[in-house]
Scaffold this active site. Sequence first.
Site, PDB file in Angstrom:
ATOM      1  CB  VAL A  82      -0.929   0.005   1.232  1.00 24.64           C
ATOM      2  CG1 VAL A  82      -1.821   1.243   1.207  1.00 24.64           C
ATOM      3  CG2 VAL A  82      -1.776  -1.267   1.269  1.00 24.64           C
ATOM      4  CB  ILE A  83       2.363   3.221  -2.422  1.00 23.68           C
ATOM      5  CG1 ILE A  83       3.253   1.966  -2.389  1.00 23.68           C
ATOM      6  CG2 ILE A  83       3.213   4.484  -2.584  1.00 23.68           C
ATOM      7  CD1 ILE A  83       4.026   1.694  -3.631  1.00 23.68           C
ATOM      8  CG  HIS A  89      -8.062   4.533  -0.944  1.00 20.83           C
ATOM      9  ND1 HIS A  89      -9.243   4.839  -1.564  1.00 20.83           N
ATOM     10  CD2 HIS A  89      -7.974   3.187  -0.961  1.00 20.83           C
ATOM     11  CE1 HIS A  89      -9.849   3.726  -1.937  1.00 20.83           C
ATOM     12  NE2 HIS A  89      -9.097   2.714  -1.582  1.00 20.83           N
TER      13      HIS A  89
HETATM   14  C1  DLZ Z   1      -7.878   1.381  -4.408  1.00 19.37           C
HETATM   15  C2  DLZ Z   1      -6.491   1.084  -3.956  1.00 19.37           C
HETATM   16  C3  DLZ Z   1      -5.554   2.126  -3.805  1.00 19.37           C
HETATM   17  C4  DLZ Z   1      -5.901   3.564  -4.046  1.00 19.37           C
HETATM   18  N1  DLZ Z   1      -4.308   1.874  -3.438  1.00 19.37           N
HETATM   19  C5  DLZ Z   1      -3.929   0.592  -3.199  1.00 19.37           C
HETATM   20  C6  DLZ Z   1      -2.616   0.303  -2.805  1.00 19.37           C
HETATM   21  O1  DLZ Z   1      -1.721   1.153  -2.694  1.00 19.37           O
HETATM   22  N2  DLZ Z   1      -2.305  -1.008  -2.543  1.00 19.37           N
HETATM   23  C7  DLZ Z   1      -3.224  -2.027  -2.648  1.00 19.37           C
HETATM   24  O2  DLZ Z   1      -2.881  -3.175  -2.372  1.00 19.37           O
HETATM   25  N3  DLZ Z   1      -4.474  -1.757  -3.041  1.00 19.37           N
HETATM   26  C8  DLZ Z   1      -4.853  -0.494  -3.327  1.00 19.37           C
HETATM   27  N4  DLZ Z   1      -6.125  -0.212  -3.730  1.00 19.37           N
HETATM   28  C9  DLZ Z   1      -7.043  -1.355  -4.000  1.00 19.37           C
HETATM   29  C10 DLZ Z   1      -7.772  -1.871  -2.751  1.00 19.37           C
HETATM   30  O3  DLZ Z   1      -6.900  -2.673  -1.965  1.00 19.37           O
HETATM   31  C11 DLZ Z   1      -8.976  -2.732  -3.159  1.00 19.37           C
HETATM   32  O4  DLZ Z   1      -8.573  -3.695  -4.105  1.00 19.37           O
HETATM   33  C12 DLZ Z   1     -10.102  -1.891  -3.783  1.00 19.37           C
HETATM   34  O5  DLZ Z   1     -10.433  -0.826  -2.923  1.00 19.37           O
HETATM   35  C13 DLZ Z   1     -11.351  -2.756  -4.044  1.00 19.37           C
HETATM   36  O6  DLZ Z   1     -11.851  -3.266  -2.793  1.00 19.37           O
END
Ligand code: DLZ
Length: 155
Positions: A82-83, A89
């Site tokens: 997650v970045i 978010h």
């Molecule tokens: C939507 C989203 C965003 C903005 N950023 C990441 C991220 O940095 N890393 C990640 O693993 N997933 C991200 N997602 C997707 C969410 O984890 C998820 O797949 C969606 O919100 C659908 O439930």
Amino acid sequence: MPNIIAIAELDPNNRFAIVVARWNENITRKLLDGAVKTLNEQGIADESIDVAWVPGSMELPLVAKRLAASQRYAAVICLGAVIRGETTHDQHINRAVSLAITQISLDTNIPVLFGVLTCETMEQALNRAGGRVGNKGAECAEAAVQMAALLKNLP
Ligand code: DLZ
């Protein structure tokens, strides 16, 4: 001297599951490679490792829960990256996923490992996916093996 509960020998027949998020796949694939390599080095063959890809980190808990509840695995390893973006978010994902993974582990009595990078920048993530800060997927797999072996010797 207190009695230290020993870490048991890892049973090479143990199965391990890895759930990995497709979001930021350039990072998560490296975490996955690190985790599999570490499990292999610990004597766990590829045939004993099941990998499930999910769309993003938010989807890790449901799949981890199904796998852990099956009681087929010595541990379930969750990998994601997650970045931080322009909004909050990332904070919602990080908190929800970390709390859920902890709860799944407690509910199922199976080690469920949190291998989700929570980074400010892509550079930080690259550094933790085999770069200068190591490979957090590999570290997570190491922790999974230790927990699986320790749990064997617990009352
Ligand atoms: C939507 C989203 C965003 C903005 N950023 C990441 C991220 O940095 N890393 C990640 O693993 N997933 C991200 N997602 C997707 C969410 O984890 C998820 O797949 C969606 O919100 C659908 O439930």
